[in-house]
Write a protein that holds these residues in place. Structure first.
Motif, short mmCIF file in Angstrom:
data_model
loop_
_atom_site.label_atom_id
_atom_site.label_comp_id
_atom_site.label_asym_id
_atom_site.label_seq_id
_atom_site.Cartn_x
_atom_site.Cartn_y
_atom_site.Cartn_z
N ASN A 1 0.84 -1.19 0.00
CA ASN A 1 0.00 0.00 0.00
C ASN A 1 0.87 1.24 0.00
OD1 ASN A 1 -2.10 -1.79 0.19
ND2 ASN A 1 -2.57 -1.36 2.33
N PHE A 2 0.77 2.03 -1.06
CA PHE A 2 1.50 3.29 -1.14
C PHE A 2 0.48 4.41 -1.04
CE2 PHE A 2 3.45 6.81 -3.53
CZ PHE A 2 4.65 6.94 -2.84
N PHE A 3 0.24 4.87 0.20
CA PHE A 3 -0.79 5.86 0.46
C PHE A 3 -2.14 5.35 -0.08
CE2 PHE A 3 3.23 8.01 0.78
CZ PHE A 3 3.09 8.80 1.90
N ASP A 4 -2.74 6.02 -1.06
CA ASP A 4 -4.05 5.57 -1.58
C ASP A 4 -3.92 4.64 -2.77
OD1 ASP A 4 -5.70 6.93 0.25
OD2 ASP A 4 -5.49 8.80 -0.86
N CYS A 5 -2.72 4.26 -3.13
CA CYS A 5 -2.49 3.37 -4.28
C CYS A 5 -2.07 2.00 -3.76
CB CYS A 5 -1.43 3.95 -5.21
SG CYS A 5 -1.94 5.50 -6.00
N PHE A 6 -2.91 0.99 -4.01
CA PHE A 6 -2.70 -0.34 -3.45
C PHE A 6 -2.28 -1.34 -4.52
CE2 PHE A 6 -6.34 0.62 -0.23
CZ PHE A 6 -5.53 1.57 0.39
N SER A 7 -1.45 -2.28 -4.08
CA SER A 7 -1.07 -3.41 -4.93
C SER A 7 -1.30 -4.68 -4.11
CB SER A 7 0.38 -3.26 -5.38
OG SER A 7 0.77 -4.36 -6.18
N LYS A 8 -0.93 -5.82 -4.67
CA LYS A 8 -1.14 -7.11 -4.01
C LYS A 8 0.19 -7.85 -3.90
CE LYS A 8 -3.76 -11.44 -4.44
NZ LYS A 8 -4.22 -11.45 -3.05
N CYS A 9 0.41 -8.46 -2.75
CA CYS A 9 1.66 -9.20 -2.51
C CYS A 9 1.55 -10.62 -3.06
CB CYS A 9 1.97 -9.24 -1.02
SG CYS A 9 3.51 -10.07 -0.60
N ASP A 10 2.49 -10.99 -3.90
CA ASP A 10 2.59 -12.37 -4.38
C ASP A 10 3.50 -13.11 -3.39
OD1 ASP A 10 3.09 -14.78 -5.61
OD2 ASP A 10 3.32 -13.91 -7.62
N ARG A 11 2.89 -13.89 -2.50
CA ARG A 11 3.66 -14.53 -1.43
C ARG A 11 4.57 -15.64 -1.94
NH1 ARG A 11 -1.06 -12.91 0.95
NH2 ARG A 11 -0.88 -11.78 2.92
N ARG A 12 4.37 -16.08 -3.17
CA ARG A 12 5.28 -17.11 -3.72
C ARG A 12 6.68 -16.54 -3.92
NH1 ARG A 12 2.04 -18.43 -9.00
NH2 ARG A 12 2.06 -16.14 -8.89
N ILE A 13 6.74 -15.27 -4.27
CA ILE A 13 8.04 -14.64 -4.53
C ILE A 13 8.29 -13.45 -3.61
CG2 ILE A 13 8.18 -15.40 -6.93
CD1 ILE A 13 7.18 -12.62 -7.77
N ASN A 14 7.32 -13.21 -2.68
CA ASN A 14 7.41 -12.07 -1.75
C ASN A 14 7.70 -10.77 -2.50
OD1 ASN A 14 6.88 -13.59 0.54
ND2 ASN A 14 9.03 -14.12 0.84
N ARG A 15 6.86 -10.52 -3.50
CA ARG A 15 7.02 -9.32 -4.32
C ARG A 15 5.66 -8.71 -4.60
NH1 ARG A 15 11.69 -6.42 -5.07
NH2 ARG A 15 11.50 -5.13 -6.93
N CYS A 16 5.57 -7.37 -4.45
CA CYS A 16 4.33 -6.67 -4.78
C CYS A 16 4.14 -6.64 -6.29
CB CYS A 16 4.37 -5.22 -4.27
SG CYS A 16 4.44 -5.05 -2.49
N GLY A 17 2.90 -6.76 -6.72
CA GLY A 17 2.60 -6.62 -8.14
C GLY A 17 2.78 -5.17 -8.56
N ALA A 18 3.25 -4.96 -9.76
CA ALA A 18 3.45 -3.60 -10.27
C ALA A 18 2.14 -2.95 -10.68
CB ALA A 18 4.42 -3.63 -11.45
N GLN A 19 1.07 -3.75 -10.80
CA GLN A 19 -0.24 -3.25 -11.21
C GLN A 19 -1.03 -2.75 -10.00
OE1 GLN A 19 -1.71 -3.44 -14.48
NE2 GLN A 19 -3.47 -2.33 -13.66
N ARG A 20 -1.50 -1.53 -10.07
CA ARG A 20 -2.36 -1.02 -9.00
C ARG A 20 -3.71 -1.74 -9.04
NH1 ARG A 20 -4.70 5.22 -8.46
NH2 ARG A 20 -5.78 4.92 -6.46
#
Length: 419
Positions: free
Chosen positions: A315-334
């Motif tokens: 979560n970057f302020f009001d812009c949210f993404s989703k965590c891919d727990r398989r690779i522990n990386r946030c998706g680049a897509q809001r």
């Protein structure tokens, strides 16, 4: 033998004294902790004295031909641009209100001192003035890409630099432009002001400061968010009621969202959506007045693409993404949208409270309320934002247009009571 019991009154006084001491100690710790953590905030307190000192330094640099700009003469020599008061300092950003021949304007800069900005190294070279115009424009385009993550095509006009004969002030002109290019908000306003009515108009510059139109911002505590009372004269003349005005403003928000999503080469994301970051003009057009947290799609993807252990890390302020727990990386897509946040933080305040009253039919009001509720709810994290956002915007736009027709058919009989 047991010691004699203390009188009841003395016991009560002792307990009261103990509670007072405990409360005093807790308050002392709390205040000192607050002062320690927020020391930098207090040092940035907005004062007239400091603001005048900043402007004096700006004019000194202008006199020494270190910087220049189309407003420097009015500010530093002709005294047509007159200091009124300091509005706020925020994380180094200076915002000052001036009067320009009877017209209020806002002067902004991320830093107060010109020399605090990174200089353009090529200006230090002896033959800098022989730099070809094409090379200078290339440097501008590269800096815009660095600041916004945006590639400027060859056909894109560069508002920061107009072709002109090289004068003795050429170095000051380029240095001033370079300081402005390092300020994201200025770049946004300059790039978009000819394409969107929803951004502030840049009036002029002086060195690293840029002047924009003055508009009253929204306030979360205000019953109608925006101070409609200030516009009551023009609204009365057009026969608009308070509810009708809110309806028009809501339609303008939807127009802004649609434009920011679709009308530029990349979607423009607003990551700090709150009433204070928007204002309205006299014709009720919504204007984004603070774009320090606005990002085009390429930059947004770069910001969101980071390590994570859970969705909250994305979560970057009001812009949210989703965590891919398989690779522990946030998706680049809001995964949420400008519209969803506006529905949540602004439209709920208008349409899910009693502010609408009985101005429109109950059936239509219920439809609007349900549409706002659906729009404000977080979308499924696995669904792209484009589909739901477009559908919500289209439905709301249609319902608000129906509401506008009802209000107009009522002949503007509703009062401004409560503005």
């Amino acid at each position: 033998m047991r010691p004699p019991a203390l009188p009841k009154r003395l016991r009560v006084l002792r307990r009261s004294a103990l509670r007072f001491l405990l409360c005093w100690a807790a308050a002392w710790v709390l205040v000192n902790t607050f002062l320690l953590v927020h020391k930098s905030v207090f040092s940035e307190r907005c004062t007239d004295r400091k603001s005048r000192r900043i402007l004096d330094r700006l004019c000194q640099d202008y006199t020494e031909e270190t910087l220049t700009g189309d407003l420097c003469e009015d500010l530093c020599v002709a005294q047509k641009l007159v200091y009124k008061h300091c509005l706020y300092y925020d994380k180094g950003k200076k915002v000052i209100q001036l009067d320009w021949q009877g017209r209020p304007v806002i002067l902004k800069s991320k830093k107060d001192i010109f020399s605090s900005y990174q200089s353009l190294g090529i200006l230090e070279e002896a033959d800098a003035q022989d730099l070809p115009e094409t090379e200078l424009l290339l440097l501008v385009a590269l800096e815009v890409k660095n600041v916004l993550g945006l590639d400027l095509s060859n056909s894109t006009s560069i508002p920061f630099w107009s072709r002109r004969k090289k004068s003795p002030q050429w170095k000051a002109q380029v240095a001033s432009m370079w300081s402005l290019l390092q300020q994201e908000e200025y770049v946004y306003f300059s790039l978009l002001q000819d394409f969107s009515k929803h951004v502030l108009q840049v009036i002029g510059t002086c060195g690293h400061f840029y002047a924009v139109e003055y508009l009253d911002s929204g306030q979360a505590w205000h019953p109608t968010i925006f101070p409609l009372k200030e516009l009551s004269r023009s609204l009365f003349a057009s026969g608009k009621s308070r509810v009708e005005a809110i309806n028009v403003i809501a339609l303008s928000f939807l127009d802004m969202v649609t434009q920011f999503d679709n009308d530029f080469a990349h979607r423009l994301h607003l990551c700090d959506i709150k009433p204070e970051n928007f204002a309205i003009r006299k014709d009720l057009t919504v204007v984004a007045i603070d774009m320090d947290m606005a990002f085009f799609e390429p930059k947004m993807r770069e910001i969101l693409d980071q390590n994570c252990t859970g969705d909250e890390d994305c979560n970057f302020f009001d812009c949210f993404s989703k965590c891919d727990r398989r690779i522990n990386r946030c998706g680049a897509q809001r995964v949420n949208s400008n519209l969803q946040v506006i529905c949540d933080k602004i439209f709920r305040h208008w349409f899910l409270t009693s502010i609408m009253g009985s101005s429109v039919s109950s059936a239509l009001l219920i439809q609007i309320q349900r549409a706002v509720q659906r729009c404000a709810e977080p979308v499924d994290m696995d669904v792209t934002i484009t589909g739901p956002s477009l559908a919500s915007a289209s439905q709301l736009y249609s319902l608000l247009q129906d509401s506008q027709k009802e209000l107009q058919n009522n002949g503007g009989i509703f009062s401004f009571f409560g503005f």
